[in-house]
Motif scaffolding. Structure first.
Motif: not given
Length: 145
Positions: A76-86
């Motif tokens: 989810l975060a790696g695809s940009g759907l969740v904005l959480d860099p860590q």
């Protein structure tokens, strides 16, 4: 950090591929249907509506499957759907490690030696065990590093 892609993410990835294949088959079925009824104008309105729905439904499934596949591959975060860099860094870690390995393989293929590689280790203050640099807990005693 995660060293492997989780089973749930793999399942999402393969579900996305399945949706894409189903969408392609649905889209291509309109051409088969048109070829089977070539020259037959009876029931054209009903067939045309059905073909229209299958064609656009198939394209929609291909699009949805591509999004689901991308989320399964990168998280989810790696695809940009969740904005959480860590979290994105954790989701993409297996790919980053793989890319580094591919660069190393390419350099070895052209016979470029990078020399001895330095490994950073963290020493546990309690038991003096050497741990990998990204360890959060000691591998020997379990103390937080």
């Amino acid at each position: 950090m995660a060293r492997q892609i989780s089973k749930a993410r793999r399942n999402v990835y393969y579900t996305g591929i399945g949706l894409m294949v189903l969408g392609i088959l649905l889209f291509l079925s309109t051409f088969v249907s048109a070829a089977m009824h070539l020259g037959d104008s009876s029931g054209f309105g009903a067939r045309g509506g059905s073909m229209f729905i299958r064609a656009f439904g198939g394209m929609g499934l291909v699009f949805v499957g591509a999004v689901v596949r991308a989320v399964g591959a990168a998280g989810l975060a790696g695809s940009g759907l969740v904005l959480d860099p860590q979290k994105a860094r954790e989701d993409l870690e297996p790919y980053s490690r793989m890319a580094g390995g591919m660069v190393k393989d390419g350099l070895e293929e052209v016979r470029i030696d990078l020399g001895p590689q330095k490994v950073v280790m963290i020493k546990c203050p309690d038991c003096a065990k050497l741990n990998e640099e990204d360890s959060k807990f000691c591998q020997e005693c379990g103390r937080r590093l």
